[in-house]
Scaffold this motif. Structure first.
Motif, PDB file in Angstrom:
ATOM      1  N   MET A   1       0.857  -1.193   0.000  1.00  0.00           N
ATOM      2  CA  MET A   1       0.000   0.000   0.000  1.00  0.00           C
ATOM      3  C   MET A   1       0.885   1.231   0.000  1.00  0.00           C
ATOM      4  N   ALA A   2       0.508   2.226  -0.758  1.00  0.00           N
ATOM      5  CA  ALA A   2       1.298   3.465  -0.815  1.00  0.00           C
ATOM      6  C   ALA A   2       1.221   4.193   0.499  1.00  0.00           C
ATOM      7  N   ASP A   3       2.291   4.911   0.832  1.00  0.00           N
ATOM      8  CA  ASP A   3       2.272   5.644   2.088  1.00  0.00           C
ATOM      9  C   ASP A   3       1.393   6.878   1.950  1.00  0.00           C
ATOM     10  N   GLU A   4       1.126   7.518   3.079  1.00  0.00           N
ATOM     11  CA  GLU A   4       0.177   8.628   3.112  1.00  0.00           C
ATOM     12  C   GLU A   4       0.621   9.782   2.240  1.00  0.00           C
ATOM     13  N   SER A   5       1.946  10.046   2.196  1.00  0.00           N
ATOM     14  CA  SER A   5       2.425  11.180   1.416  1.00  0.00           C
ATOM     15  C   SER A   5       2.184  10.967  -0.066  1.00  0.00           C
ATOM     16  N   ARG A   6       2.274   9.711  -0.502  1.00  0.00           N
ATOM     17  CA  ARG A   6       2.042   9.430  -1.905  1.00  0.00           C
ATOM     18  C   ARG A   6       0.547   9.439  -2.236  1.00  0.00           C
ATOM     19  N   SER A   7      -0.287   8.980  -1.307  1.00  0.00           N
ATOM     20  CA  SER A   7      -1.710   8.875  -1.604  1.00  0.00           C
ATOM     21  C   SER A   7      -2.378  10.246  -1.689  1.00  0.00           C
ATOM     22  N   ALA A   8      -1.642  11.297  -1.333  1.00  0.00           N
ATOM     23  CA  ALA A   8      -2.227  12.640  -1.323  1.00  0.00           C
ATOM     24  C   ALA A   8      -2.126  13.332  -2.670  1.00  0.00           C
ATOM     25  N   VAL A   9      -1.700  12.632  -3.735  1.00  0.00           N
ATOM     26  CA  VAL A   9      -1.536  13.267  -5.035  1.00  0.00           C
ATOM     27  C   VAL A   9      -2.879  13.770  -5.562  1.00  0.00           C
ATOM     28  N   THR A  10      -2.861  14.958  -6.171  1.00  0.00           N
ATOM     29  CA  THR A  10      -4.079  15.580  -6.692  1.00  0.00           C
ATOM     30  C   THR A  10      -3.861  16.024  -8.130  1.00  0.00           C
ATOM     31  N   THR A  11      -4.938  16.456  -8.762  1.00  0.00           N
ATOM     32  CA  THR A  11      -4.848  16.994 -10.126  1.00  0.00           C
ATOM     33  C   THR A  11      -3.930  18.204 -10.168  1.00  0.00           C
ATOM     34  N   VAL A  12      -3.973  19.013  -9.114  1.00  0.00           N
ATOM     35  CA  VAL A  12      -3.090  20.188  -9.040  1.00  0.00           C
ATOM     36  C   VAL A  12      -1.633  19.750  -9.047  1.00  0.00           C
ATOM     37  N   ASP A  13      -1.319  18.677  -8.299  1.00  0.00           N
ATOM     38  CA  ASP A  13       0.052  18.156  -8.286  1.00  0.00           C
ATOM     39  C   ASP A  13       0.478  17.722  -9.687  1.00  0.00           C
ATOM     40  N   LEU A  14      -0.397  17.035 -10.382  1.00  0.00           N
ATOM     41  CA  LEU A  14      -0.068  16.558 -11.728  1.00  0.00           C
ATOM     42  C   LEU A  14       0.071  17.722 -12.702  1.00  0.00           C
ATOM     43  N   ASP A  15      -0.732  18.759 -12.541  1.00  0.00           N
ATOM     44  CA  ASP A  15      -0.595  19.952 -13.385  1.00  0.00           C
ATOM     45  C   ASP A  15       0.780  20.591 -13.195  1.00  0.00           C
ATOM     46  N   ALA A  16       1.219  20.628 -11.938  1.00  0.00           N
ATOM     47  CA  ALA A  16       2.534  21.207 -11.641  1.00  0.00           C
ATOM     48  C   ALA A  16       3.648  20.365 -12.264  1.00  0.00           C
ATOM     49  N   LEU A  17       3.501  19.039 -12.198  1.00  0.00           N
ATOM     50  CA  LEU A  17       4.500  18.158 -12.798  1.00  0.00           C
ATOM     51  C   LEU A  17       4.511  18.303 -14.316  1.00  0.00           C
ATOM     52  N   GLU A  18       3.342  18.479 -14.910  1.00  0.00           N
ATOM     53  CA  GLU A  18       3.271  18.658 -16.362  1.00  0.00           C
ATOM     54  C   GLU A  18       3.950  19.960 -16.776  1.00  0.00           C
ATOM     55  N   ALA A  19       3.807  20.990 -15.974  1.00  0.00           N
ATOM     56  CA  ALA A  19       4.469  22.260 -16.278  1.00  0.00           C
ATOM     57  C   ALA A  19       5.983  22.106 -16.215  1.00  0.00           C
ATOM     58  N   ARG A  20       6.470  21.395 -15.205  1.00  0.00           N
ATOM     59  CA  ARG A  20       7.911  21.146 -15.099  1.00  0.00           C
ATOM     60  C   ARG A  20       8.400  20.329 -16.290  1.00  0.00           C
ATOM     61  N   LEU A  21       7.612  19.337 -16.682  1.00  0.00           N
ATOM     62  CA  LEU A  21       7.996  18.490 -17.816  1.00  0.00           C
ATOM     63  C   LEU A  21       8.061  19.310 -19.106  1.00  0.00           C
ATOM     64  N   ALA A  22       7.139  20.230 -19.281  1.00  0.00           N
ATOM     65  CA  ALA A  22       7.144  21.079 -20.477  1.00  0.00           C
ATOM     66  C   ALA A  22       8.411  21.933 -20.527  1.00  0.00           C
ATOM     67  N   GLU A  23       8.857  22.406 -19.366  1.00  0.00           N
ATOM     68  CA  GLU A  23      10.081  23.208 -19.327  1.00  0.00           C
ATOM     69  C   GLU A  23      11.286  22.369 -19.725  1.00  0.00           C
ATOM     70  N   VAL A  24      11.320  21.121 -19.246  1.00  0.00           N
ATOM     71  CA  VAL A  24      12.426  20.228 -19.601  1.00  0.00           C
ATOM     72  C   VAL A  24      12.407  19.927 -21.097  1.00  0.00           C
ATOM     73  N   GLU A  25      11.224  19.689 -21.646  1.00  0.00           N
ATOM     74  CA  GLU A  25      11.106  19.418 -23.082  1.00  0.00           C
ATOM     75  C   GLU A  25      11.623  20.593 -23.903  1.00  0.00           C
ATOM     76  N   ALA A  26      11.309  21.795 -23.443  1.00  0.00           N
ATOM     77  CA  ALA A  26      11.771  22.986 -24.159  1.00  0.00           C
ATOM     78  C   ALA A  26      13.287  23.086 -24.114  1.00  0.00           C
ATOM     79  N   TYR A  27      13.869  22.802 -22.937  1.00  0.00           N
ATOM     80  CA  TYR A  27      15.321  22.885 -22.805  1.00  0.00           C
ATOM     81  C   TYR A  27      16.002  21.844 -23.691  1.00  0.00           C
ATOM     82  N   LEU A  28      15.449  20.637 -23.725  1.00  0.00           N
ATOM     83  CA  LEU A  28      16.050  19.557 -24.501  1.00  0.00           C
ATOM     84  C   LEU A  28      15.720  19.637 -25.996  1.00  0.00           C
TER      85      LEU A  28
END
Length: 377
Positions: A1-28
């Motif tokens: 079972m995932a720990d509590e910190s991992r189970s707290a992931v939200t759509t907002v968290d994923l949006d933030a990760l997608e923004a970071r990923l877009a920045e990396v894609e631009a750099y690369l």
């Protein structure tokens, strides 16, 4: 079972990760990289491609690197998609029935975070040799016998860290000290971003603990110095005149005093004009050990030339300082409390065994590079 910190992931968290990923894609420049993969693959299939072996190897190395960058981004995009799909299913099914999908989303998000961290870290490496291999040396500083033991502890820590990273390590030199620990250690580390990562370790490392050699069990502070220089690419030629070096051979030995062999296979090369001394005893023949010595010597001579041109060592290993009080980059405290703290970027942990015994250095190395990048902006 995932720990509590991992189970707290939200759509907002994923949006933030997608923004970071877009920045990396631009750099690369991923869109350009996809096109470049096709060009390189087409060229490698052309008749006569291997007629010039050196050029072909450089071509294939570029292809591998570009394909690797594209694969990393594609994998990250896939994990992001998986996390969003799992989270949507969890929301549709409700809190109780959707718990399994929440855990799945959290796991995918954690993997995505790690991938983005790695890509961001690699994007910070803009030096000429950052993406290549490294030569790491450790030598004892203030602290007498204790410093030799501390040098051996650091040697084992770096071996564990390299194993965690999947890097190939060649132990060039690691002679045992007479009483405890080792006199010094030099290793060559081959792997992606090895020099870029490990240059964060260059400097003075301080250990505070109860002395293992003191009958009164008093607290002792000891120091060891770490030097990191790049392995030079084949296209950089450093000429060393035969008359400028002295080669000595002797019996090899390893930590603990065990003889590696009974022949004079260990090699010591002294560069007479500069006084640089390099020793290697890992291989079983003088020829192989001399070749390893010369590789390290040329790297150090190149570093010395950079120092003359720029009047600083900051580009390669940081400023040269005495291996003692006031100059440490990181402290490892085992007594009266347990703490490892990087004095540059402020990263710290109480999990001393995780650092020293398991080689869990990523938080410190990544923390340092993030801090150094911010300082340069």
């Amino acid at each position: 079972m995932a720990d509590e910190s991992r189970s707290a992931v939200t759509t907002v968290d994923l949006d933030a990760l997608e923004a970071r990923l877009a920045e990396v894609e631009a750099y690369l420049h991923i869109d350009e990289a996809r096109g470049r993969v096709g060009e390189l693959e087409q060229a490698s299939a052309a008749p006569g491609f291997w007629d010039d072996a050196d050029a072909a190897r450089a071509h294939m190395a570029e292809l591998a690197q570009v394909k690797g960058d594209v694969a990393l981004v594609d994998g990250a995009r896939e994990r992001l998609s998986d996390a969003r799909a799992a989270l949507e299913l969890a929301e549709e099914m409700g809190e109780q029935d959707g718990a399994e999908f929440v855990a799945e989303a959290a796991e995918a998000a954690a993997e995505l975070t790690h991938s983005i961290d790695e890509m961001e870290l690699s994007s910070w490496f803009t030096g000429e040799f950052d993406h290549g291999s490294a030569i790491l040396s450790i030598k004892p500083g203030q602290g007498g016998l204790e410093a030799q033991d501390w040098t051996f502890m650091l040697f084992k820590m770096y071996m564990k860290y390299c194993a965690r990273r999947g890097w190939k390590v060649t132990v060039n030199d690691c002679p045992a000290a007479e009483v405890i620990g080792i006199d010094r250690a030099t290793i060559t580390v081959e792997g992606k971003d090895a020099f870029g990562m490990l240059r964060a370790e260059a400097g003075v490392h301080r250990l505070v603990r109860i002395s293992p050699t003191d009958a009164k069990k008093r607290r002792q502070t000891t120091f060891a110095g770490v030097e990191v220089i790049p392995v030079l690419p084949d296209d950089i030629q450093i000429e060393v005149a035969p008359d400028d070096i002295r080669v000595d051979v002797y019996h090899a030995s390893g930590p603990g005093g065990q003889g590696v062999n009974t022949t004079d296979s260990a090699v010591r090369v002294t560069h007479i004009p500069t006084g640089i001394v390099v020793t290697c005893q890992n291989e079983r023949s003088q020829i192989q050990n001399k070749a390893a010595c010369m590789q390290i010597l040329k790297a150090r001579l190149y570093e010395l030339e950079l120092q003359k041109r720029a009047d600083t060592l900051d580009e390669i290993r940081g400023p040269k300082t005495e291996i003692g009080f006031g100059n440490q980059i990181r402290s490892y405290v085992l007594y009266p409390y347990q703490m490892v703290k990087d004095l540059r970027c402020g990263v710290e942990t109480s999990n001393v065994d995780g650092v020293l015994e398991d080689g869990d250095l990523d938080p410190f190395i990544i923390g340092y590079h993030r801090w150094a990048t911010e300082q340069a902006e």
